[in-house]
Design a protein around this motif. Structure first.
Motif, mmCIF file in Angstrom:
data_model
loop_
_atom_site.group_PDB
_atom_site.id
_atom_site.type_symbol
_atom_site.label_atom_id
_atom_site.label_comp_id
_atom_site.label_asym_id
_atom_site.label_seq_id
_atom_site.Cartn_x
_atom_site.Cartn_y
_atom_site.Cartn_z
ATOM 1 N N LYS A 139 2.200 5.123 0.034
ATOM 2 C CA LYS A 139 1.870 6.253 0.894
ATOM 3 C C LYS A 139 1.412 7.476 0.114
ATOM 4 O O LYS A 139 0.785 8.381 0.675
ATOM 5 C CB LYS A 139 3.080 6.613 1.763
ATOM 6 C CG LYS A 139 3.474 5.511 2.742
ATOM 7 C CD LYS A 139 4.664 5.923 3.585
ATOM 8 C CE LYS A 139 5.030 4.825 4.581
ATOM 9 N NZ LYS A 139 6.207 5.197 5.407
ATOM 10 N N LYS A 140 1.757 7.515 -1.182
ATOM 11 C CA LYS A 140 1.388 8.670 -2.011
ATOM 12 C C LYS A 140 0.574 8.210 -3.217
ATOM 13 O O LYS A 140 0.617 7.046 -3.606
ATOM 14 C CB LYS A 140 2.646 9.409 -2.485
ATOM 15 C CG LYS A 140 3.500 9.953 -1.352
ATOM 16 C CD LYS A 140 4.510 10.983 -1.839
ATOM 17 C CE LYS A 140 5.427 10.468 -2.929
ATOM 18 N NZ LYS A 140 6.462 11.430 -3.314
ATOM 19 N N GLU B 296 10.670 3.860 -1.490
ATOM 20 C CA GLU B 296 9.718 3.910 -0.381
ATOM 21 C C GLU B 296 9.494 2.500 0.183
ATOM 22 O O GLU B 296 9.435 2.311 1.403
ATOM 23 C CB GLU B 296 8.385 4.499 -0.832
ATOM 24 C CG GLU B 296 7.353 4.563 0.295
ATOM 25 C CD GLU B 296 6.001 5.065 -0.184
ATOM 26 O OE1 GLU B 296 5.917 6.249 -0.531
ATOM 27 O OE2 GLU B 296 5.040 4.255 -0.215
ATOM 28 N N TYR B 297 9.382 1.521 -0.703
ATOM 29 C CA TYR B 297 9.184 0.150 -0.248
ATOM 30 C C TYR B 297 10.419 -0.354 0.500
ATOM 31 O O TYR B 297 10.308 -1.032 1.534
ATOM 32 C CB TYR B 297 8.879 -0.781 -1.422
ATOM 33 C CG TYR B 297 8.693 -2.220 -0.989
ATOM 34 C CD1 TYR B 297 7.533 -2.619 -0.345
ATOM 35 C CD2 TYR B 297 9.711 -3.162 -1.174
ATOM 36 C CE1 TYR B 297 7.368 -3.927 0.087
ATOM 37 C CE2 TYR B 297 9.555 -4.466 -0.756
ATOM 38 C CZ TYR B 297 8.381 -4.842 -0.120
ATOM 39 O OH TYR B 297 8.226 -6.134 0.312
ATOM 40 N N THR C 126 0.847 -1.189 0.000
ATOM 41 C CA THR C 126 0.000 0.000 0.000
ATOM 42 C C THR C 126 0.884 1.243 0.000
ATOM 43 O O THR C 126 1.564 1.540 0.996
ATOM 44 C CB THR C 126 -0.912 0.022 1.244
ATOM 45 O OG1 THR C 126 -1.701 -1.164 1.267
ATOM 46 C CG2 THR C 126 -1.825 1.246 1.229
ATOM 47 N N TYR D 2 10.372 0.940 3.862
ATOM 48 C CA TYR D 2 9.386 0.188 4.637
ATOM 49 C C TYR D 2 10.012 -1.121 5.171
ATOM 50 O O TYR D 2 9.815 -1.468 6.340
ATOM 51 C CB TYR D 2 8.178 -0.116 3.758
ATOM 52 C CG TYR D 2 7.269 -1.204 4.280
ATOM 53 C CD1 TYR D 2 6.382 -0.966 5.316
ATOM 54 C CD2 TYR D 2 7.309 -2.492 3.720
ATOM 55 C CE1 TYR D 2 5.545 -1.972 5.800
ATOM 56 C CE2 TYR D 2 6.481 -3.497 4.193
ATOM 57 C CZ TYR D 2 5.608 -3.231 5.231
ATOM 58 O OH TYR D 2 4.789 -4.225 5.696
#
Length: 464
Positions: free
Chosen positions: A269-270, A282-283, A267, A286
């Protein structure tokens, strides 16, 4: 409660004898009948409507006796302990000497009492502990594991390669004689995993499964390590005859945005990203955060373990109660036996070939050093746990922190309710484990937290 006597026994044990008067006992039996009588069936009566006299005649005169004693025991035992002037630190072993409504109940209780404990300095102590940080290599390794969990499985047509999973039948011989544990069928082995003795897995690389059979197995030479653990095999060369039924190769998916979005269902974030690289970064962040969360849990455990290793190593405890050592030791054995049975049932023959008995299983399951010394290691662990309990009581007494609050007590009870996934109520937990034991657990939790707050930790960090 009428206190009768207290006798000090060997190995930090005491034996109490006290009685409960007839009036209190009679009232408790009546209360138990009101709560439990409806559970009993008596011919000619609707369930719950039979008179007490018929229930006792049919199920035994003492059918309500022991529940009544259980109801009265905690308060009576606490009074007897105060009258005897002892400090119990273990689980009471109760014997009913006599019980009747006419004369009340007389009980004898054996219990471990506080031995001689010298704790030394514990306030403001400094403890060193190595902890791990999340390195870039750890993140890359976790990303690879994510890919491996989603790899495509393909039956290899040609020769087996390192990393393949092979299905094999094999039998091993040392000096021309088959040895115990050296034979299996349809064993699943990952080449390069190091699961087998040196030389075995290497001997299957480049083997073409279709060219092997029972009539024409591949011959593999491998040598047992000198410290393998079985005298008849230590350092010996073995000859294995192996049939490779098939080999499976795994193709890793490409680490790209489509894989993360559609396969991993991450999922975002943007709503909009300037590039796929930004999305993938980003992943990756995470994943790093997930690893850091695990490390935080490990650090918390490492601090607690280091603290108690330090305290139990420095403290002097004489005449530890053997009953408590035996309790922990028996609990360890029971836990290992149950787990081994479950694993053996679930994983079958391959598992029992790898772990032929509870001794070998305990090395993996409990992190012990050797199957030959597993019971001695469990005894040492049990002694350490009892020392920890005694140190907890000694510090609590010295700091005047022995009284457990109702909130702390309820927290421990709720913990066990959750451990049993709600299959036992709070009342059932208390009845099964005993209020005294649960309050001692709450005291241990409180003192552990207090010690952690008053200790200073220094860390030697290593990348993980």
């Amino acid at each position: 409660m009428n206190f009768i006597k207290c006798e000090k026994l060997e190995k930090s044990m005491a034996e109490l004898q006290f009685s409960i008067d007839a009036e209190a006992f009679k009232g408790a039996v009546a209360d138990v009948f009101k709560k439990e009588g409806k559970k009993y069936s008596v011919p000619g009566f609707r369930k719950g409507k039979a008179p007490r006299s018929l229930i006792e005649k049919m199920y035994g005169a003492d059918v309500f006796t022991y529940d009544a004693i259980n109801e009265l025991f905690p308060a009576a035992y606490e009074e007897a302990v105060k009258a005897a002037g002892i400090e119990p630190v273990g689980r009471p072993e109760v014997s009913v000497d006599s019980a009747s409504e006419a004369e009340g109940a007389t009980l004898t209780v054996k219990v471990a009492v506080m031995p001689e404990v010298k704790v030394g300095n514990y306030n403001g102590l400094t403890v060193e502990k190595t902890v791990h940080t999340v390195s870039d290599e750890a993140v890359e390794a976790e990303l690879k594991r994510v890919q491996e969990r989603n790899a495509r499985e393909l039956t290899r047509e040609g020769a087996a390669e390192n990393g393949d999973i092979v299905d094999i039948d094999f039998e091993g011989f040392v000096d021309g004689v088959a040895f115990e544990g050296g034979k299996a069928e349809h064993y699943s082995l990952t080449l390069g995993s190091g699961s087998f003795i040196p030389g075995f897995e290497d001997g299957l690389i480049d083997v073409i499964p279709a060219l092997t059979s029972k009539e024409s197995p591949v011959t593999v030479k491998a040598t047992f390590p000198k410290d393998y653990g079985k005298e008849e095999l230590d350092g010996k060369e073995a000859t294995f005859y192996v049939v490779v039924e098939y080999a499976v190769q795994y193709t890793l998916p490409e680490f790209n945005r489509e894989f993360v979005e559609k396969t991993l269902k991450y999922t975002a974030k943007k709503d909009v990203y300037t590039s796929d690289a930004e999305y993938l970064q980003e992943y990756i962040t995470y994943i790093r955060q997930q690893l850091e969360s695990k490390i935080a849990d490990q650090v918390s455990y490492a601090k607690t373990d280091a603290l108690w290793t330090y305290l139990t190593g420095k403290a002097v405890c004489r005449n530890l109660p053997q009953s408590e050592i035996d309790f922990y030791y028996d609990s360890y054995l029971s836990q290992i036996k149950s787990a081994y049975s479950q694993y053996s049932t679930y994983y079958g023959e391959n598992f029992t070939k790898m772990y032929p008995d509870e001794a070998h299983f305990s090395v993996w399951y409990m992190g012990l050093k050797s199957a030959e010394t597993w019971k001695e290691e469990l005894k040492q662990l049990s002694v350490r746990l009892v020392k920890k309990d005694m140190i907890t009581h000694a510090i609590a007494e010295k700091e005047n922190m022995e009284t457990v609050t109702d909130e702390e007590y309820k927290k421990v009870v709720e913990y066990w309710v959750q451990q049993y996934s709600g299959q036992m109520t709070s009342a059932e937990i208390v009845k099964s484990m005993g209020e005294l034991y649960l309050r001692q657990s709450a005291l241990a939790d409180r003192m552990s937290d207090w010690l952690m707050q008053h200790a200073t930790f220094t860390y030697d960090e290593e990348g993980n």
